[in-house]
Design a protein around this motif. Structure first.
Motif, PDB file in Angstrom:
ATOM      1  N   MET A   1       0.840  -1.173   0.000  1.00 34.54           N
ATOM      2  CA  MET A   1       0.000   0.000   0.000  1.00 34.54           C
ATOM      3  C   MET A   1       0.888   1.240   0.000  1.00 34.54           C
ATOM      4  O   MET A   1       1.855   1.325   0.740  1.00 34.54           O
ATOM      5  CB  MET A   1      -0.890  -0.016   1.251  1.00 34.54           C
ATOM      6  N   GLN A   2       0.538   2.176  -0.837  1.00 29.98           N
ATOM      7  CA  GLN A   2       1.265   3.438  -0.930  1.00 29.98           C
ATOM      8  C   GLN A   2       0.464   4.530  -0.214  1.00 29.98           C
ATOM      9  O   GLN A   2      -0.768   4.516  -0.214  1.00 29.98           O
ATOM     10  CB  GLN A   2       1.464   3.839  -2.390  1.00 29.98           C
ATOM     11  N   ILE A   3       1.165   5.474   0.386  1.00 30.44           N
ATOM     12  CA  ILE A   3       0.505   6.572   1.093  1.00 30.44           C
ATOM     13  C   ILE A   3      -0.410   7.348   0.165  1.00 30.44           C
ATOM     14  O   ILE A   3      -1.526   7.707   0.533  1.00 30.44           O
ATOM     15  CB  ILE A   3       1.546   7.514   1.737  1.00 30.44           C
ATOM     16  N   ASN A   4       0.046   7.604  -1.054  1.00 34.32           N
ATOM     17  CA  ASN A   4      -0.787   8.379  -1.969  1.00 34.32           C
ATOM     18  C   ASN A   4      -2.092   7.650  -2.280  1.00 34.32           C
ATOM     19  O   ASN A   4      -3.123   8.282  -2.508  1.00 34.32           O
ATOM     20  CB  ASN A   4      -0.040   8.765  -3.236  1.00 34.32           C
ATOM     21  N   ASP A   5      -2.087   6.319  -2.259  1.00 32.29           N
ATOM     22  CA  ASP A   5      -3.332   5.571  -2.459  1.00 32.29           C
ATOM     23  C   ASP A   5      -4.329   5.902  -1.355  1.00 32.29           C
ATOM     24  O   ASP A   5      -5.525   6.065  -1.616  1.00 32.29           O
ATOM     25  CB  ASP A   5      -3.076   4.057  -2.471  1.00 32.29           C
ATOM     26  N   TRP A  42       1.380  14.819  -1.157  1.00 26.32           N
ATOM     27  CA  TRP A  42       0.875  13.586  -0.548  1.00 26.32           C
ATOM     28  C   TRP A  42       0.072  12.780  -1.552  1.00 26.32           C
ATOM     29  O   TRP A  42       0.244  11.577  -1.682  1.00 26.32           O
ATOM     30  CB  TRP A  42      -0.008  13.895   0.652  1.00 26.32           C
ATOM     31  N   GLY A  45       2.267  11.205  -4.133  1.00 25.26           N
ATOM     32  CA  GLY A  45       3.291  10.298  -3.622  1.00 25.26           C
ATOM     33  C   GLY A  45       4.683  10.885  -3.577  1.00 25.26           C
ATOM     34  O   GLY A  45       5.656  10.162  -3.388  1.00 25.26           O
ATOM     35  N   ARG A  46       4.798  12.204  -3.741  1.00 29.75           N
ATOM     36  CA  ARG A  46       6.119  12.843  -3.680  1.00 29.75           C
ATOM     37  C   ARG A  46       6.582  13.032  -2.247  1.00 29.75           C
ATOM     38  O   ARG A  46       7.775  13.179  -1.988  1.00 29.75           O
ATOM     39  CB  ARG A  46       6.089  14.186  -4.404  1.00 29.75           C
ATOM     40  N   LYS A  48       5.734  11.452   1.801  1.00 33.82           N
ATOM     41  CA  LYS A  48       5.098  10.305   2.442  1.00 33.82           C
ATOM     42  C   LYS A  48       5.080  10.474   3.958  1.00 33.82           C
ATOM     43  O   LYS A  48       5.967   9.996   4.646  1.00 33.82           O
ATOM     44  CB  LYS A  48       5.840   9.030   2.058  1.00 33.82           C
ATOM     45  N   GLN A  50       4.709   9.522   7.341  1.00 37.14           N
ATOM     46  CA  GLN A  50       4.663   8.196   7.962  1.00 37.14           C
ATOM     47  C   GLN A  50       3.510   8.047   8.941  1.00 37.14           C
ATOM     48  O   GLN A  50       2.958   6.962   9.094  1.00 37.14           O
ATOM     49  CB  GLN A  50       5.992   7.897   8.650  1.00 37.14           C
ATOM     50  N   ALA A  53       0.220   6.537   7.394  1.00 35.59           N
ATOM     51  CA  ALA A  53       0.168   5.086   7.211  1.00 35.59           C
ATOM     52  C   ALA A  53      -0.108   4.384   8.534  1.00 35.59           C
ATOM     53  O   ALA A  53      -0.905   3.442   8.594  1.00 35.59           O
ATOM     54  CB  ALA A  53       1.475   4.584   6.607  1.00 35.59           C
TER      55      ALA A  53
END
Length: 79
Positions: A1-5, A42, A45-46, A48, A50, A53
């Motif tokens: 899972m990516q933060i931008n998602d 954010w 995705g540039r 992130k 923490q 998440a």
């Protein structure tokens, strides 16, 4: 899972809640009390953060009713 998602899912969910009305990055950032550039980073995705998440993982451990209770308590802290 990516933060931008996570940010994209939440942004889209907020738009859906508002009858599909699009919300600009600028308006969303303003409502969150952050700069548009930060929010854009954010979402793309540039950057992130923490903590985001970790918070999402913690919420994922709760059942639906407890998520609602927790979020309502958090929102009251903002008042």
């Amino acid at each position: 899972m990516q933060i931008n998602d996570l940010f994209n899912i939440l942004h889209n969910s907020i738009e859906s809640q508002n009858n599909g009305k699009k919300i600009s990055l600028k308006d969303m950032a303003k409502s969150l009390g952050i700069s548009m550039r930060t929010y854009q980073d954010w979402k793309l995705g540039r950057a992130k953060p923490q903590a985001a998440a970790t918070v999402m993982k913690m919420l994922g451990k709760l059942d639906d009713d407890e998520i609602i209770r927790a979020v309502r308590k958090i929102n009251k802290l903002e008042e």
